[in-house]
Design a protein around this motif. Structure first.
Motif, PDB file in Angstrom:
ATOM      1  N   ASN A 186       0.827  -1.205   0.000  1.00  0.00           N
ATOM      2  CA  ASN A 186       0.000   0.000   0.000  1.00  0.00           C
ATOM      3  C   ASN A 186       0.860   1.252   0.000  1.00  0.00           C
ATOM      4  O   ASN A 186       0.546   2.226  -0.694  1.00  0.00           O
ATOM      5  CB  ASN A 186      -0.938   0.013   1.210  1.00  0.00           C
ATOM      6  CG  ASN A 186      -2.028  -1.015   1.094  1.00  0.00           C
ATOM      7  OD1 ASN A 186      -2.406  -1.410   0.003  1.00  0.00           O
ATOM      8  ND2 ASN A 186      -2.534  -1.465   2.221  1.00  0.00           N
ATOM      9  N   ARG A 207       2.184   1.799  -3.542  1.00  0.00           N
ATOM     10  CA  ARG A 207       1.150   2.314  -4.448  1.00  0.00           C
ATOM     11  C   ARG A 207       0.829   3.783  -4.167  1.00  0.00           C
ATOM     12  O   ARG A 207       0.680   4.586  -5.087  1.00  0.00           O
ATOM     13  CB  ARG A 207      -0.116   1.463  -4.356  1.00  0.00           C
ATOM     14  CG  ARG A 207       0.006   0.172  -5.139  1.00  0.00           C
ATOM     15  CD  ARG A 207      -1.297  -0.603  -5.176  1.00  0.00           C
ATOM     16  NE  ARG A 207      -1.587  -1.302  -3.926  1.00  0.00           N
ATOM     17  CZ  ARG A 207      -1.009  -2.419  -3.546  1.00  0.00           C
ATOM     18  NH1 ARG A 207      -0.109  -2.987  -4.295  1.00  0.00           N
ATOM     19  NH2 ARG A 207      -1.338  -2.980  -2.399  1.00  0.00           N
ATOM     20  N   VAL A 208       0.718   4.125  -2.907  1.00  0.00           N
ATOM     21  CA  VAL A 208       0.420   5.516  -2.541  1.00  0.00           C
ATOM     22  C   VAL A 208       1.559   6.433  -2.960  1.00  0.00           C
ATOM     23  O   VAL A 208       1.334   7.521  -3.495  1.00  0.00           O
ATOM     24  CB  VAL A 208       0.138   5.631  -1.029  1.00  0.00           C
ATOM     25  CG1 VAL A 208       0.126   7.073  -0.580  1.00  0.00           C
ATOM     26  CG2 VAL A 208      -1.181   4.955  -0.695  1.00  0.00           C
ATOM     27  N   SER A 209       2.791   5.997  -2.752  1.00  0.00           N
ATOM     28  CA  SER A 209       3.947   6.806  -3.139  1.00  0.00           C
ATOM     29  C   SER A 209       4.008   6.993  -4.656  1.00  0.00           C
ATOM     30  O   SER A 209       4.274   8.098  -5.144  1.00  0.00           O
ATOM     31  CB  SER A 209       5.241   6.159  -2.645  1.00  0.00           C
ATOM     32  OG  SER A 209       5.239   6.075  -1.242  1.00  0.00           O
ATOM     33  N   SER A 238       1.472   6.826  -6.718  1.00  0.00           N
ATOM     34  CA  SER A 238       0.343   7.677  -7.093  1.00  0.00           C
ATOM     35  C   SER A 238       0.653   9.149  -6.832  1.00  0.00           C
ATOM     36  O   SER A 238       0.322  10.023  -7.636  1.00  0.00           O
ATOM     37  CB  SER A 238      -0.902   7.248  -6.309  1.00  0.00           C
ATOM     38  OG  SER A 238      -1.998   8.032  -6.666  1.00  0.00           O
ATOM     39  N   THR A 239       1.322   9.418  -5.728  1.00  0.00           N
ATOM     40  CA  THR A 239       1.722  10.789  -5.414  1.00  0.00           C
ATOM     41  C   THR A 239       2.742  11.297  -6.429  1.00  0.00           C
ATOM     42  O   THR A 239       2.635  12.428  -6.919  1.00  0.00           O
ATOM     43  CB  THR A 239       2.307  10.863  -3.993  1.00  0.00           C
ATOM     44  OG1 THR A 239       1.310  10.428  -3.069  1.00  0.00           O
ATOM     45  CG2 THR A 239       2.748  12.272  -3.645  1.00  0.00           C
TER      46      THR A 239
END
Length: 72
Positions: free
Chosen positions: A12, A15-17, A19-20
């Motif tokens: 997670n 993925r968040v990194s 996406s950022t």
């Protein structure tokens, strides 16, 4: 405090990194569209679609590959 409390959180965080990073490079969210009438449309796109290609924005190939892999 540790950044990751449990090993299963690593995916997670990746993925968040990614996406950022995508949003910083593209200047917009990978999946949000102005025509979305609900969050369900956005969530469906996040779960079932690939991020739009950053190569059209002249982002170098190696960076695009890393972002694509991390967001998949």
């Amino acid at each position: 405090m540790r950044l990751i409390e449990r090993p299963d959180q690593i995916g997670n965080l990746v993925r968040v990194s990614a996406s950022t990073l995508y949003a910083l490079l593209a200047g917009k969210s990978a999946f949000k569209k102005d025509t979305d009438e609900s969050i369900l449309a956005l969530l469906n796109r996040v779960l079932t679609s690939e991020a739009p290609d950053l190569r059209e924005s002249d982002i170098p190939e190696p960076i695009c590959q890393v972002i694509e892999r991390c967001m998949s």
